[in-house]
Design a protein around this motif. Structure first.
Motif, PDB file in Angstrom:
ATOM      1  N   ILE A  77      -2.103  -5.159  -4.219  1.00  0.00           N
ATOM      2  CA  ILE A  77      -2.902  -4.510  -3.170  1.00  0.00           C
ATOM      3  C   ILE A  77      -4.267  -4.175  -3.757  1.00  0.00           C
ATOM      4  CG2 ILE A  77      -3.096  -2.515  -1.634  1.00  0.00           C
ATOM      5  CD1 ILE A  77      -0.013  -2.316  -1.687  1.00  0.00           C
ATOM      6  N   LYS A  78      -5.298  -4.598  -3.078  1.00  0.00           N
ATOM      7  CA  LYS A  78      -6.662  -4.312  -3.528  1.00  0.00           C
ATOM      8  C   LYS A  78      -7.020  -2.853  -3.248  1.00  0.00           C
ATOM      9  CE  LYS A  78      -8.458  -9.007  -2.941  1.00  0.00           C
ATOM     10  NZ  LYS A  78      -8.051  -9.369  -4.259  1.00  0.00           N
ATOM     11  N   VAL A  79      -7.792  -2.258  -4.146  1.00  0.00           N
ATOM     12  CA  VAL A  79      -8.275  -0.896  -3.953  1.00  0.00           C
ATOM     13  C   VAL A  79      -9.094  -0.861  -2.665  1.00  0.00           C
ATOM     14  CG1 VAL A  79      -9.782   0.897  -4.886  1.00  0.00           C
ATOM     15  CG2 VAL A  79      -8.241  -0.362  -6.399  1.00  0.00           C
ATOM     16  N   GLY A  80      -8.834   0.143  -1.831  1.00  0.00           N
ATOM     17  CA  GLY A  80      -9.537   0.290  -0.562  1.00  0.00           C
ATOM     18  C   GLY A  80      -8.838  -0.403   0.598  1.00  0.00           C
ATOM     19  N   ARG A  81      -7.783  -1.161   0.321  1.00  0.00           N
ATOM     20  CA  ARG A  81      -7.082  -1.902   1.368  1.00  0.00           C
ATOM     21  C   ARG A  81      -5.735  -1.252   1.665  1.00  0.00           C
ATOM     22  NH1 ARG A  81      -4.082  -7.043   1.667  1.00  0.00           N
ATOM     23  NH2 ARG A  81      -4.252  -7.642   3.846  1.00  0.00           N
ATOM     24  N   ALA A  89      -8.782   4.600  -3.606  1.00  0.00           N
ATOM     25  CA  ALA A  89     -10.237   4.679  -3.419  1.00  0.00           C
ATOM     26  C   ALA A  89     -10.705   6.110  -3.178  1.00  0.00           C
ATOM     27  CB  ALA A  89     -10.664   3.772  -2.261  1.00  0.00           C
ATOM     28  N   GLU A  90      -9.914   6.873  -2.425  1.00  0.00           N
ATOM     29  CA  GLU A  90     -10.313   8.238  -2.076  1.00  0.00           C
ATOM     30  C   GLU A  90      -9.724   9.287  -3.022  1.00  0.00           C
ATOM     31  OE1 GLU A  90      -9.725   9.015   2.091  1.00  0.00           O
ATOM     32  OE2 GLU A  90     -10.784   7.180   2.679  1.00  0.00           O
ATOM     33  N   LYS A  91      -8.848   8.855  -3.943  1.00  0.00           N
ATOM     34  CA  LYS A  91      -8.185   9.759  -4.891  1.00  0.00           C
ATOM     35  C   LYS A  91      -7.546  10.944  -4.178  1.00  0.00           C
ATOM     36  CE  LYS A  91     -10.706   8.874  -9.153  1.00  0.00           C
ATOM     37  NZ  LYS A  91     -11.462   9.470 -10.250  1.00  0.00           N
ATOM     38  N   LYS A  92      -6.869  10.644  -3.055  1.00  0.00           N
ATOM     39  CA  LYS A  92      -6.192  11.715  -2.322  1.00  0.00           C
ATOM     40  C   LYS A  92      -4.954  11.182  -1.621  1.00  0.00           C
ATOM     41  CE  LYS A  92      -8.442  11.599   2.174  1.00  0.00           C
ATOM     42  NZ  LYS A  92      -9.200  12.343   3.170  1.00  0.00           N
ATOM     43  N   PRO A 119      -1.577   9.530  -4.930  1.00  0.00           N
ATOM     44  CA  PRO A 119      -2.132   8.911  -6.135  1.00  0.00           C
ATOM     45  C   PRO A 119      -1.616   9.591  -7.400  1.00  0.00           C
ATOM     46  CG  PRO A 119      -3.814  10.207  -5.012  1.00  0.00           C
ATOM     47  CD  PRO A 119      -2.586  10.254  -4.162  1.00  0.00           C
ATOM     48  N   LEU A 120      -1.392   8.797  -8.428  1.00  0.00           N
ATOM     49  CA  LEU A 120      -1.003   9.299  -9.744  1.00  0.00           C
ATOM     50  C   LEU A 120      -2.274   9.337 -10.588  1.00  0.00           C
ATOM     51  CD1 LEU A 120       2.178   7.078 -10.284  1.00  0.00           C
ATOM     52  CD2 LEU A 120       2.059   9.376  -9.285  1.00  0.00           C
ATOM     53  N   ILE A 121      -2.719  10.535 -10.902  1.00  0.00           N
ATOM     54  CA  ILE A 121      -4.007  10.700 -11.582  1.00  0.00           C
ATOM     55  C   ILE A 121      -3.785  11.245 -12.991  1.00  0.00           C
ATOM     56  CG2 ILE A 121      -6.254  11.852 -11.511  1.00  0.00           C
ATOM     57  CD1 ILE A 121      -5.973  11.870  -8.428  1.00  0.00           C
ATOM     58  N   VAL A 126      -7.094   7.227 -11.460  1.00  0.00           N
ATOM     59  CA  VAL A 126      -5.865   6.849 -10.763  1.00  0.00           C
ATOM     60  C   VAL A 126      -5.189   5.740 -11.556  1.00  0.00           C
ATOM     61  CG1 VAL A 126      -4.858   5.954  -8.636  1.00  0.00           C
ATOM     62  CG2 VAL A 126      -6.827   7.486  -8.513  1.00  0.00           C
ATOM     63  N   ILE A 127      -3.945   5.995 -11.981  1.00  0.00           N
ATOM     64  CA  ILE A 127      -3.187   4.979 -12.732  1.00  0.00           C
ATOM     65  C   ILE A 127      -2.171   4.273 -11.848  1.00  0.00           C
ATOM     66  CG2 ILE A 127      -3.519   6.169 -14.929  1.00  0.00           C
ATOM     67  CD1 ILE A 127      -0.462   6.948 -14.696  1.00  0.00           C
ATOM     68  N   GLY A 128      -1.990   4.789 -10.618  1.00  0.00           N
ATOM     69  CA  GLY A 128      -1.044   4.192  -9.694  1.00  0.00           C
ATOM     70  C   GLY A 128      -0.833   5.091  -8.504  1.00  0.00           C
ATOM     71  N   VAL A 129       0.154   4.751  -7.679  1.00  0.00           N
ATOM     72  CA  VAL A 129       0.496   5.559  -6.511  1.00  0.00           C
ATOM     73  C   VAL A 129       2.007   5.602  -6.328  1.00  0.00           C
ATOM     74  CG1 VAL A 129      -1.658   5.052  -5.261  1.00  0.00           C
ATOM     75  CG2 VAL A 129       0.359   3.636  -4.846  1.00  0.00           C
ATOM     76  N   LEU A 130       2.460   6.708  -5.743  1.00  0.00           N
ATOM     77  CA  LEU A 130       3.820   6.812  -5.214  1.00  0.00           C
ATOM     78  C   LEU A 130       3.705   6.484  -3.733  1.00  0.00           C
ATOM     79  CD1 LEU A 130       6.810   7.675  -5.013  1.00  0.00           C
ATOM     80  CD2 LEU A 130       6.007  10.044  -4.840  1.00  0.00           C
ATOM     81  N   ASP A 131       4.487   5.531  -3.268  1.00  0.00           N
ATOM     82  CA  ASP A 131       4.431   5.064  -1.882  1.00  0.00           C
ATOM     83  C   ASP A 131       5.814   5.239  -1.253  1.00  0.00           C
ATOM     84  OD1 ASP A 131       3.820   3.737   0.510  1.00  0.00           O
ATOM     85  OD2 ASP A 131       3.998   1.740  -0.383  1.00  0.00           O
ATOM     86  N   ILE A 132       5.862   5.897  -0.098  1.00  0.00           N
ATOM     87  CA  ILE A 132       7.133   6.099   0.601  1.00  0.00           C
ATOM     88  C   ILE A 132       6.950   5.735   2.069  1.00  0.00           C
ATOM     89  CG2 ILE A 132       9.009   7.689   1.118  1.00  0.00           C
ATOM     90  CD1 ILE A 132       7.948   9.460  -1.195  1.00  0.00           C
ATOM     91  N   ASP A 133       7.821   4.880   2.577  1.00  0.00           N
ATOM     92  CA  ASP A 133       7.780   4.433   3.966  1.00  0.00           C
ATOM     93  C   ASP A 133       9.011   4.933   4.717  1.00  0.00           C
ATOM     94  OD1 ASP A 133       5.563   2.967   3.194  1.00  0.00           O
ATOM     95  OD2 ASP A 133       6.593   1.044   3.210  1.00  0.00           O
ATOM     96  N   SER A 134       8.840   5.130   6.015  1.00  0.00           N
ATOM     97  CA  SER A 134       9.954   5.527   6.874  1.00  0.00           C
ATOM     98  C   SER A 134       9.960   4.681   8.137  1.00  0.00           C
ATOM     99  CB  SER A 134       9.822   7.004   7.265  1.00  0.00           C
ATOM    100  OG  SER A 134      10.798   7.337   8.236  1.00  0.00           O
ATOM    101  N   PRO A 135      11.151   4.408   8.678  1.00  0.00           N
ATOM    102  CA  PRO A 135      11.244   3.696   9.947  1.00  0.00           C
ATOM    103  C   PRO A 135      11.018   4.626  11.145  1.00  0.00           C
ATOM    104  CG  PRO A 135      13.436   4.084   9.107  1.00  0.00           C
ATOM    105  CD  PRO A 135      12.474   4.599   8.067  1.00  0.00           C
ATOM    106  N   GLU A 136      10.690   5.895  10.902  1.00  0.00           N
ATOM    107  CA  GLU A 136      10.429   6.861  11.971  1.00  0.00           C
ATOM    108  C   GLU A 136       8.952   7.231  12.009  1.00  0.00           C
ATOM    109  OE1 GLU A 136      12.716  10.411  11.549  1.00  0.00           O
ATOM    110  OE2 GLU A 136      14.617   9.339  11.433  1.00  0.00           O
ATOM    111  N   LEU A 137       8.421   7.377  13.213  1.00  0.00           N
ATOM    112  CA  LEU A 137       7.070   7.911  13.363  1.00  0.00           C
ATOM    113  C   LEU A 137       7.070   9.373  12.930  1.00  0.00           C
ATOM    114  CD1 LEU A 137       6.183   6.456  16.883  1.00  0.00           C
ATOM    115  CD2 LEU A 137       5.242   5.720  14.677  1.00  0.00           C
ATOM    116  N   ARG A 138       5.959   9.832  12.363  1.00  0.00           N
ATOM    117  CA  ARG A 138       5.766  11.237  11.977  1.00  0.00           C
ATOM    118  C   ARG A 138       6.904  11.772  11.102  1.00  0.00           C
ATOM    119  NH1 ARG A 138       4.129  10.266  16.825  1.00  0.00           N
ATOM    120  NH2 ARG A 138       6.051  10.801  17.898  1.00  0.00           N
TER     121      ARG A 138
END
Length: 159
Positions: A77-81, A89-92, A119-121, A126-138
């Motif tokens: 994944i490209k930074v900013g995408r 990109a936003e460090k947040k 983001p993992l800072i 930023v050295i990486g990110v923790l990413d979590i997805d859900s099949p539910e909205l909100r």
């Protein structure tokens, strides 16, 4: 080392226990892959109503898939995408109620409806990110955000 399959108390109390479990699980281990693998497994056990949890790590200026729990995922994944790249990109933290409303969302799993990326800072970078997805909205709340940000702070002590 200790793990628990059921959690009780307030959301804050549950996340505090999770942080303590992570710290106990990772203490004495310096291998990044092992620690990220156990962190993703612990989150997969703890979090309900998710379909993917894992890490992307910065490598040569882009995010590359790291340890995770779930279906096969996008590798780079490209930074900013997308949500992950924007978090870098936003460090947040990015808390997205409906991924289909996020401009440039990358759909690795069509079942995903909401997402949180932290983001993992380390040393201001930023050295990486923790990413979590859900099949539910909100699916993810501000309490989840605070708890998961605490989780990543504990994790960073072991990376």
């Amino acid at each position: 080392m200790f793990t628990q399959t059921s959690y009780s108390g307030t959301s804050t109390e549950q996340y505090n226990l999770l942080g303590k479990q992570l710290d106990a699980l990772l203490t004495g281990e310096s291998n990044q892959t092992a620690n990220l693998s156990n962190a993703s497994a612990l989150l997969n056990q703890f979090l309900e109503r998710i379909n993917w949890v894992g890490f992307y790590l910065m490598e040569n200026g882009e995010l590359v898939l790291g340890p995770f729990q779930g279906l096969p995922a996008c590798v780079r994944i490209k930074v900013g995408r997308g949500v992950c790249g924007t978090a870098v990109a936003e460090k947040k933290t990015m808390l997205i109620d409906n991924v289909h409303e996020f401009p440039g969302h990358i759909a690795c799993d069509a079942a995903s409806q909401s997402e949180i990326v932290i983001p993992l800072i380390k040393d201001g970078e930023v050295i990486g990110v923790l990413d979590i997805d859900s099949p539910e909205l909100r699916r993810f709340s501000k309490e989840d955000q605070a708890g998961l940000e605490h989780f990543t702070e504990v994790l960073m002590k072991h990376l």
